[in-house]
Design an enzyme around this catalytic site. Sequence first.
Site, mmCIF file in Angstrom:
data_model
loop_
_atom_site.group_PDB
_atom_site.id
_atom_site.type_symbol
_atom_site.label_atom_id
_atom_site.label_comp_id
_atom_site.label_asym_id
_atom_site.label_seq_id
_atom_site.Cartn_x
_atom_site.Cartn_y
_atom_site.Cartn_z
ATOM 1 C CG ASP A 45 2.968 -1.703 26.056
ATOM 2 O OD1 ASP A 45 3.683 -1.564 25.059
ATOM 3 O OD2 ASP A 45 1.739 -1.508 26.052
ATOM 4 C CD GLU A 225 -1.474 2.097 21.806
ATOM 5 O OE1 GLU A 225 -1.992 1.163 21.188
ATOM 6 O OE2 GLU A 225 -0.252 2.306 21.798
HETATM 7 C C1 FRU Z 1 1.055 -0.183 23.484
HETATM 8 C C2 FRU Z 1 0.018 -1.257 23.232
HETATM 9 C C3 FRU Z 1 -1.089 -1.234 24.237
HETATM 10 C C4 FRU Z 1 -1.583 -2.650 24.227
HETATM 11 C C5 FRU Z 1 -0.312 -3.429 24.029
HETATM 12 C C6 FRU Z 1 -0.485 -4.697 23.225
HETATM 13 O O1 FRU Z 1 2.287 -0.474 22.933
HETATM 14 O O2 FRU Z 1 -0.490 -1.145 21.920
HETATM 15 O O3 FRU Z 1 -2.088 -0.294 23.934
HETATM 16 O O4 FRU Z 1 -2.219 -2.996 25.415
HETATM 17 O O5 FRU Z 1 0.589 -2.565 23.374
HETATM 18 O O6 FRU Z 1 0.692 -5.421 23.160
#
Ligand code: FRU
Length: 507
Positions: A45, A225
């Site tokens: 992300d 998320e």
């Molecule tokens: C989304 C996610 C978020 C988390 C991050 C961990 O892709 O799962 O929810 O903060 O990636 O790498």
Amino acid sequence: MIRIKIIGVLFIALALKSYAQETKTPTPQWRPVYHFSPPTNWTNDPNGLIVLNGEFQLYYQHNPFENKWGHMSWGHATSTDLINWKNLPVAIPEVMSKDTTTWIYSGSVVEDKNNTSGFGTNGKPPLVAIFTADQPKQKKESQFIAYSLDNGLTYKQYAANPVIDLNKRDFRDPNVFWHEPTKQWIMTVAMVDEHMVRIYGSKNLKEWTKLSDFGPSGYTRNGWECPSLLPITVDNDPQKTKWVLFVSCGGDHGPLMQYYVGDFDGTTFKNDNSDDKVLTVDYGDAFYAAIAWRDAPANKKLLIGWLQNGKQETYPWKGQMSIPHDLTLKTTEEGVRLFQDPPAMLSKGLSKVTKGSVLSKKNIDVDNKAITLSKKGAFDSNSIWIEAEFLINDSKKVGFNVVANNDQSKKVVVGYDAEKQQLFIDCSSSERENKQAVNLVQTAPMKAVNGVVKMKVLVDKSSLEVFGNDGEKVISTMIYPDKDATGVSVFAEGKATLKDLRIRELK
Ligand code: FRU
């Protein structure tokens, strides 16, 4: 029940992030030219998007040690044009102590101009990062803050962390902004398994009060998320603003990201549509966990997402960002809808990497036989940007074959299906090993306007993004063409006119 659900969510998250075996074979043929990718190792992300003194800051979920997900930390890169990136040292590393490991999951950064947090010194406002601390051993996620006094290069963890702790396992991805009418910081954060976005308010970024919950609503099959809430201008009228709530919802049977349009009064987000309405951000299988620069020049809101990788490994890096999407809202027959186009400001950065050919042509008749546009040394680098306007006439399909090999047995077809009224990407001749069968053909509903369809087709080595009708619909995906599969041609089934064509090659 709840346990099964949690395991389900975790399984999906892990499945997305650790699809394939690691490789050590370099894959320069898939290294993007005009999209951000880390020099080495893993990214997912985008995080902490903020513009500082005209410089776009991009933090990113990063494993500094390996080319796979793990040891989550915030990598850091900056750019003045969103095309050419300078990578910097890790800004927030994982924290290890005797009894726990704290991974730095997704979150945001704000410039605390009035030093509400008190972290600033000598009149210099601090940057404050608000993120999820994931503690795998404790199976716990809570919200932490950290601050920077060196323009975002390094951050110091707040001594009294966590700032929000519900003793939950899946509670993450705070996105924070200043809400001037109510003079407070607002945070949206995902209650993952509940399919809810919790909204908090704070005067100082340290103490947070729950204001409201939004959801469940829309697509709720998978965990939620990376929520974020943004004010966006409607129909180009600065007097008209709507709030858009973005949620990544990992859809294996629905959108990867969805959005809601409504109003926000400083406490509650009120959705204009009913809870059964699902609005899709991007119709492809890659665009995920996107958040926006809220403070880009000219009050632009620029959304950037992680392009999920599919099964294919790349080395020595894995993962990349999308092209930024300039967000606007338009009133359509169906209601107020999100439009996303590559920002006009990219042209400056793109011209720096336009070292290859450029072609502009008008009124090309296309009639069943594809017209080849690439040749040796021109448009044969798989890093091209096409802008096209088709007059469809009575043709059934129009579009481009890209990343085609010599005998055309492998290629990706990007186009418009006039019968089905769909923008599409068809990878079925080349990506069978990389994609699930359901994702070989990806489509978005779209209508021609007075017989005309517009598309921007962005091929960058291993990513493909198509924007239809000035950003009405977007499909983003990852592709892994063979080294010699670099052909580009335009086609029509039936007679069509390519009214306007512009291709540039970026190197
Ligand atoms: C989304 C996610 C978020 C988390 C991050 C961990 O892709 O799962 O929810 O903060 O990636 O790498």
